[in-house]
Each structure stands twice: as structure tokens, then as C-alpha cells.
Design an enzyme around this catalytic site. Structure first.
Site, PDB file in Angstrom:
ATOM      1  N   TYR A  92       2.712  11.831 -11.350  1.00  0.00           N
ATOM      2  CA  TYR A  92       2.171  10.880 -10.382  1.00  0.00           C
ATOM      3  C   TYR A  92       1.596   9.668 -11.102  1.00  0.00           C
ATOM      4  O   TYR A  92       1.899   8.509 -10.760  1.00  0.00           O
ATOM      5  CB  TYR A  92       1.099  11.553  -9.529  1.00  0.00           C
ATOM      6  CG  TYR A  92       0.369  10.615  -8.602  1.00  0.00           C
ATOM      7  CD1 TYR A  92       1.032   9.973  -7.559  1.00  0.00           C
ATOM      8  CD2 TYR A  92      -0.997  10.350  -8.763  1.00  0.00           C
ATOM      9  CE1 TYR A  92       0.371   9.106  -6.703  1.00  0.00           C
ATOM     10  CE2 TYR A  92      -1.662   9.494  -7.913  1.00  0.00           C
ATOM     11  CZ  TYR A  92      -0.982   8.874  -6.885  1.00  0.00           C
ATOM     12  OH  TYR A  92      -1.649   8.010  -6.047  1.00  0.00           O
ATOM     13  N   ASN A  94     -11.096   7.835  -6.006  1.00  0.00           N
ATOM     14  CA  ASN A  94     -11.013   8.500  -4.706  1.00  0.00           C
ATOM     15  C   ASN A  94     -11.585   7.597  -3.620  1.00  0.00           C
ATOM     16  O   ASN A  94     -12.686   7.057  -3.767  1.00  0.00           O
ATOM     17  CB  ASN A  94     -11.794   9.814  -4.733  1.00  0.00           C
ATOM     18  CG  ASN A  94     -11.174  10.833  -5.674  1.00  0.00           C
ATOM     19  OD1 ASN A  94     -10.173  11.456  -5.352  1.00  0.00           O
ATOM     20  ND2 ASN A  94     -11.764  10.979  -6.855  1.00  0.00           N
ATOM     21  N   LEU A 100       0.811  -1.215   0.000  1.00  0.00           N
ATOM     22  CA  LEU A 100       0.000   0.000   0.000  1.00  0.00           C
ATOM     23  C   LEU A 100       0.845   1.266   0.000  1.00  0.00           C
ATOM     24  O   LEU A 100       0.313   2.366  -0.166  1.00  0.00           O
ATOM     25  CB  LEU A 100      -0.918   0.014   1.240  1.00  0.00           C
ATOM     26  CG  LEU A 100      -1.674  -1.284   1.557  1.00  0.00           C
ATOM     27  CD1 LEU A 100      -2.482  -1.117   2.833  1.00  0.00           C
ATOM     28  CD2 LEU A 100      -2.575  -1.687   0.388  1.00  0.00           C
ATOM     29  N   PRO A 152     -44.727  13.335  39.077  1.00  0.00           N
ATOM     30  CA  PRO A 152     -45.674  12.443  39.754  1.00  0.00           C
ATOM     31  C   PRO A 152     -47.087  13.023  39.763  1.00  0.00           C
ATOM     32  O   PRO A 152     -47.296  14.212  40.021  1.00  0.00           O
ATOM     33  CB  PRO A 152     -45.102  12.344  41.175  1.00  0.00           C
ATOM     34  CG  PRO A 152     -43.634  12.574  41.002  1.00  0.00           C
ATOM     35  CD  PRO A 152     -43.532  13.592  39.912  1.00  0.00           C
ATOM     36  N   LYS A 178       2.721   5.632 -10.971  1.00  0.00           N
ATOM     37  CA  LYS A 178       1.815   4.551 -10.571  1.00  0.00           C
ATOM     38  C   LYS A 178       1.710   3.506 -11.687  1.00  0.00           C
ATOM     39  O   LYS A 178       1.668   2.297 -11.419  1.00  0.00           O
ATOM     40  CB  LYS A 178       0.434   5.107 -10.232  1.00  0.00           C
ATOM     41  CG  LYS A 178       0.406   6.087  -9.059  1.00  0.00           C
ATOM     42  CD  LYS A 178       0.933   5.490  -7.777  1.00  0.00           C
ATOM     43  CE  LYS A 178      -0.070   4.578  -7.092  1.00  0.00           C
ATOM     44  NZ  LYS A 178       0.407   4.143  -5.749  1.00  0.00           N
TER      45      LYS A 178
END
Length: 369
Positions: free
Chosen positions: A103, A132, A53, A281, A107
Site C-alpha cells: 500500500y 489517520n 482523492l 400552581p 501511494k
């Protein structure tokens, strides 16, 4: 079974570690950016499954993308090969891998490396291109708009929405966990293809912000969100996880008089509302009837009696109630009804009614039982 988890202190990693332990997997080899690198050699020699991860998504320099998302993956796989460890490897990538940006390119390189590793060594690999991801423990003001909006709105901080019409594709962290752990337990028939998480929730950014603001407002108007909608329910749970620790509670407006008090608790447009009634009461409350509005009474403290009389009938029906024996009493339409405290202490009754009170159409008509 020894399970290696890289990126164990990240958003997905923390949730995975917690759920694996919930399911009885306790021999977890947790590896993160601050772990002694020497341990990687030990962990790759003894693990029987790898959740990879770890990754980089907000570096100081663009070169760190490739070093973190491709370079460390290469180091991990080489260490497994050095030990001739045939453990399956699961990696979480991103839908950004389909885009031509630093990025995404890093990946994509990591994905290709994993697929190649699996094919060359006859090892089962699982590659997730996640959209997301939202849920608890996600870091706000980092790379998740949902986390940022939840955190900022919950903490009375400003938010910025550049384009409310942007379409978001999101998966919930618990659904991600279920899919990842299913691969650990059952494997997959996918060969060289991407794994997916279901369901994917597609919604406009502006609608997400509207929902989160509604969650915040619910403490004042008492209106529950539509928890029958799967996305709204998951987003609401996520929002609550970002509440500041000194704001878990909120006050309710108590309508107090000499008879006791009546306090609305929660409301729902399709499920009515719940209130708390306290009677002193000897006090009798109600003495009215309804055409369509129906209620349920549950005495949780004290003792009393609920009386009924059908309109135009002299017969009185009595149900004695006590907090010692929890029993729900339905209040049918067309019956005048009241509730009397027969004890020496306050009687507390939880009251549900099928609709939110409408002053213009109260459907409540005075008549003594």
C-alpha cells in the site's frame, strides 16, 4: 470554477463536496468508482482545479494497490495533458507512503508521479501525506479504528484492542477540509514538499477507547466530556454521528412529588450542572441558602416570583419572572431564597448550579425567606 473531485463518494470526498457547496462552489464534477469512465475525458477538459482523492486501500489482490493508487493517477494526469489543462492538482496520500509495504509503495509512486507532473509541466501541485483521519461519515470496520470503535460502542457491539499503548496520530476531517479548500482559494508556496494539516492529535489507542466509552456512559451519569480539550470535542462529535437512528434520545430520571418534579439534565466537573424544575400552581420551593454554592434560575414557562432575604436581615427582595420574558436571575450566596408559582399552569425553570451535588457536602441550609 469547475472543480473535479475524484473519489467523491469516499470519506474525505463526501465531506469535501458538502463543504465546497456550503462555501458556494456548486459546479462540482464528481467522479467515483461507479462513474462512467467516459466522463473523465470530459471533466479533465473543462475543470480548473482537481482534488484527486480516489485511491485503493483494501483490495482483494495486492496488485490492485498499484493499479488504483498509481495507475489511475497516471490516467488522470495523462487526460489533463491531452487537453493541455494546466489546472492545479491536489492529491491526498498517506503517511504509509514512507513504509515498505504494498500500500505504501503504491501511494509513494502516486506522490512521485504528481511531483514529476508538476515540475515537467509548470503546474502547481499539492501533495498531502495524511495520518489517520477521523470524523463523520467514515466507514467503520474498514480502515479506521476510530470509526470502528465509535460505531461498535454506539451500537452495543464488541470491540477488539490488541495494544492499548499504541500511539495514534490523527487529524480531524473538518481541519482537513479547511486545509484543502485553502489551497483551492489561496494556493501554496510549497515547492516539491508535502502539505500538512494542523493540528495533529497524538494519543494512545487505549485512551481513545476510554473516551468513547465515557461518551456512552454520559447518558446514564449525565457527565459531559471535557469539551475544552480540542481532541475530545472532535471525538465526541464523531461518536454522536454513529448513534443508531432509533437511539438519538435517552430518558432522564424525573424526581416527582405533589409539588411537581426536579430533573437533572447535564453535569460537568468544572462547569456544574443544569436541571429542570417544574412547580405546580401555588407551590413554593427551596427556602434554603448556601455558603459557596451559587445558582442561576431561568423561568421558561409560567409566571412566578423569586424571593431573597439575606441571612440575619428582615428585608425581603422579590423578582417577578415569566416565560414571556426570558430573564436570568442570579442566586447569590448568603441569601435565603425560594421560588413560587403564581400562575394557573405549571411553571418550568431551568436551574444551573456551579457544582455537581455532593451528598457528603451539600452546602444547603434550610431557612424560610
Amino acid at each position: 470554477m469547475k472543480i473535479l473531485i475524484t473519489g467523491s463518494k469516499g470519506f474525505v470526498g463526501k465531506n469535501l463536496v458538502a463543504e465546497l457547496r456550503n462555501q458556494g462552489f456548486n459546479d462540482l464534477l464528481e467522479y467515483d468508482v461507479d462513474t462512467n469512465p467516459v466522463l473523465l475525458d470530459q471533466y479533465t477538459s473543462e475543470c480548473s482545479f482537481v482534488f484527486h482523492l480516489a485511491g485503493v486501500n483494501r483490495p482483494k489482490e495486492q496488485s490492485e494497490f498499484m493499479a488504483g493508487n498509481y495507475g489511475f493517477t497516471s490516467v488522470l494526469l495523462q487526460s489533463l495533458k491531452n487537453h493541455n489543462n494546466k489546472a492545479p492538482v491536489l492529491i491526498t496520500s498517506s503517511t504509509q507512503a514512507a513504509l515498505e509495504n504494498p500500500y505504501g509503495q503504491s501511494k509513494k509512486a502516486g506522490e512521485d508521479l504528481i511531483f514529476e507532473y508538476g515540475n515537467e509541466n509548470g503546474i502547481q501541485v499539492f501533495v498531502y501525506r495524511l495520518p489517520n483521519v477521523f470524523g463523520k461519515w467514515c466507514r467503520p470496520n474498514y480502515n479506521s479504528g476510530v470509526a470502528t470503535f465509535c460505531h461498535n460502542i454506539a451500537n452495543d457491539l464488541p470491540i477488539q484492542v490488541n495494544d492499548p499503548e499504541v500511539i495514534m496520530n490523527l487529524v480531524y476531517i473538518d481541519d482537513v477540509m479547511a486545509s484543502l479548500i485553502d489551497k483551492l482559494k489561496n494556493g501554496s508556496d510549497n515547492k516539491g514538499t508535502f502539505e500538512t494539516v494542523e493540528p495533529v492529535h497524538t494519543i494512545r489507542l487505549g485512551e481513545i477507547v476510554k473516551l468513547i466509552n465515557g461518551f456512552k456512559d454520559s447518558r446514564q451519569n449525565l457527565l459531559l466530556p471535557d469539551l475544552g480539550d480540542a481532541f475530545t470535542s472532535k471525538l465526541y462529535s464523531t461518536y454522536l454521528s454513529y448513534l443508531p437512528t432509533d437511539k438519538f434520545s435517552y430518558p432522564l430520571r424525573m424526581n416527582v412529588d405533589v409539588r411537581g418534579s426536579f430533573t437533572e439534565f447535564i453535569k460537568s466537573p468544572d462547569r456544574g450542572q443544569v436541571s429542570v424544575n417544574i412547580s405546580r400552581p401555588g407551590i413554593t420551593k427551596a427556602n434554603h441558602w448556601h455558603h459557596t454554592k451559587n445558582e442561576k434560575f431561568l423561568v421558561v414557562n409560567g409566571t412566578g416570583v423569586i424571593r431573597f432575604r439575606k441571612i440575619n436581615s428582615p428585608e425581603i427582595i422579590e423578582y417577578f419572572v415569566s416565560g414571556e420574558t426570558l430573564e436570568v436571575v442570579d442566586i447569590p450566596v448568603g441569601y435565603a431564597h425560594n421560588i413560587e408559582n403564581l400562575g394557573q399552569t405549571d411553571m418550568v425553570t431551568i436551574m444551573w448550579v456551579n457544582e455537581i451535588f455532593d451528598k457528603s457536602k451539600p452546602d444547603t441550609f434550610f431557612e424560610k425567606v
